[in-house]
Scaffold this active site. Sequence first.
Site, PDB file in Angstrom:
ATOM      1  N   ASP A 303       1.180  -1.235   0.031  1.00  0.00           N
ATOM      2  CA  ASP A 303      -0.155  -0.364  -0.101  1.00  0.00           C
ATOM      3  C   ASP A 303       1.138   1.000  -0.250  1.00  0.00           C
ATOM      4  O   ASP A 303       2.150   1.218   0.554  1.00  0.00           O
ATOM      5  CB  ASP A 303      -1.071  -0.094   1.280  1.00  0.00           C
ATOM      6  CG  ASP A 303      -0.250   0.354   2.658  1.00  0.00           C
ATOM      7  OD1 ASP A 303       1.363   0.202   2.427  1.00  0.00           O
ATOM      8  OD2 ASP A 303      -1.238  -0.219   4.237  1.00  0.00           O
ATOM      9  N   ILE A 304      -0.318   2.643  -0.309  1.00  0.00           N
ATOM     10  CA  ILE A 304       1.056   3.741  -0.472  1.00  0.00           C
ATOM     11  C   ILE A 304       1.238   4.062   1.035  1.00  0.00           C
ATOM     12  O   ILE A 304       0.138   4.298   1.955  1.00  0.00           O
ATOM     13  CB  ILE A 304      -0.216   4.709  -0.687  1.00  0.00           C
ATOM     14  CG1 ILE A 304       0.150   3.742  -2.453  1.00  0.00           C
ATOM     15  CG2 ILE A 304       0.449   6.552  -1.334  1.00  0.00           C
ATOM     16  CD1 ILE A 304      -1.323   5.251  -3.433  1.00  0.00           C
ATOM     17  N   GLU A 346      -6.012   2.143  -0.433  1.00  0.00           N
ATOM     18  CA  GLU A 346      -5.019   2.448  -1.084  1.00  0.00           C
ATOM     19  C   GLU A 346      -3.734   0.791  -1.304  1.00  0.00           C
ATOM     20  O   GLU A 346      -2.509   0.703  -1.682  1.00  0.00           O
ATOM     21  CB  GLU A 346      -4.078   3.663  -0.968  1.00  0.00           C
ATOM     22  CG  GLU A 346      -3.501   3.858   0.439  1.00  0.00           C
ATOM     23  CD  GLU A 346      -4.506   3.106   1.853  1.00  0.00           C
ATOM     24  OE1 GLU A 346      -4.013   3.251   3.266  1.00  0.00           O
ATOM     25  OE2 GLU A 346      -5.585   3.460   2.150  1.00  0.00           O
TER      26      GLU A 346
END
Length: 425
Positions: A303-304, A346
């Site tokens: 994920d970001i 995300e």
Amino acid sequence: MSGPHCSNLDLDTLRAKFYQLHIAVEQSPAATAITDTEGRIEYVNQRFLEVTGYSREELIGKTPAMIQSGTTPEAVYRDLWQTLRSGQVWRGELQNRKKNGEFYWEAEIITPVRDDTGEVVRFVAVKEDITERKRQEEELRLLASVFQTGQAPLITDSEMRIERVNQAFTDITGYLPEEVIGHTPRLFKSGRHDQAFYTQLWRDVLETGHWQGEIWNRNKYGEIYPLWQSITAVSDETGKVRHYIGVFHNIAERKRLEEELEQQATRDHLTGAHNRRAFDTTMRKAIRQAERSDNTFSLLLFDIDLFKSINDQHGHDTGDSILKRLATLVSQALRSTDMLARWGGEEFAILLQDTTIQGASIFAERLRQQVAETRLHGLNVTISLGIAEYRRGDGPEAMLARADNALYRAKRAGRNRVGIAGAHA
């Protein structure tokens, strides 16, 4: 003495000739009727009786109205009587009705008969039953109308040499009739089907007389396109195949819509990556394959980092743009056998087929570094990753839990890192 003797001889000769004429008319294959000038029947021959099903007693003294079908336009009868009363011969076709109610068609010639003064005293009607001919004409008209529809028919001889095509064929394939007549449909092969496909196709045609299904062909311009086609073998009375008839239509638009629906069902609408449903199906398939073989695969979750802060500072539009750019960047790094899915928010998942934990670690580190070095929508973005390799007995939930734990450890260790699930994690 000689005068009366000759007169009697002439009379006998005349009677004999009349009898011969009567026999000829009576046995004629053409239905014949004689009427008076009002149309009342005075004589009909045997063929007339056979065609109509009536007896002489039922017909003599009646008019032909009793065999009219009611389907012939009145204008035809008006023309008939105007022609006859002007002393002319009438020729035409009428649909009549037999005694049993069955319709039939006749081609008629009605001739006025004049006496010595030139006055019309009778009419002679000679009729030919053309019911079968009319049936064949109607059949040909129907076939012709079918042949000119949006469907593309293709008629070949028993050796598969093309004999006839229509305008829809040209519209679909690009070939004019003169460019294909005499050739075989091998001209249209796309190379998309193997020999086994054609072997089964012709086995069906020869065993059942028919085949239908989806087939990919190549048009005149080299473009490959999908068709829905049926092929029928046409045999003669001995059972020998004389022709093959193929009918097809282009289903490219239908296939495009199917793919579009498939995309909508399996893809994330924002990023274009697969959705969780599609990923879950593929992962379960990968596990079944791994159970039956020595193959393995690895699962990556990433994920970001600090994505909520990006949304808060730069807005959700910027966040959405970053998600799309990131999905594109990752997709370009994958093989055709690998799969990327948006897992939610995300978070993304990657399935690396035939990849050990070592190979997955190298890939993940390279991807982490590439993202860190690429400005997405003008911003510096990093990702954290967790990796788990399939181990025998794993289900989807167990693999996901191990990869998620590895991702969590990467986050706890400071983000922008790769976490690896251990053998007993």
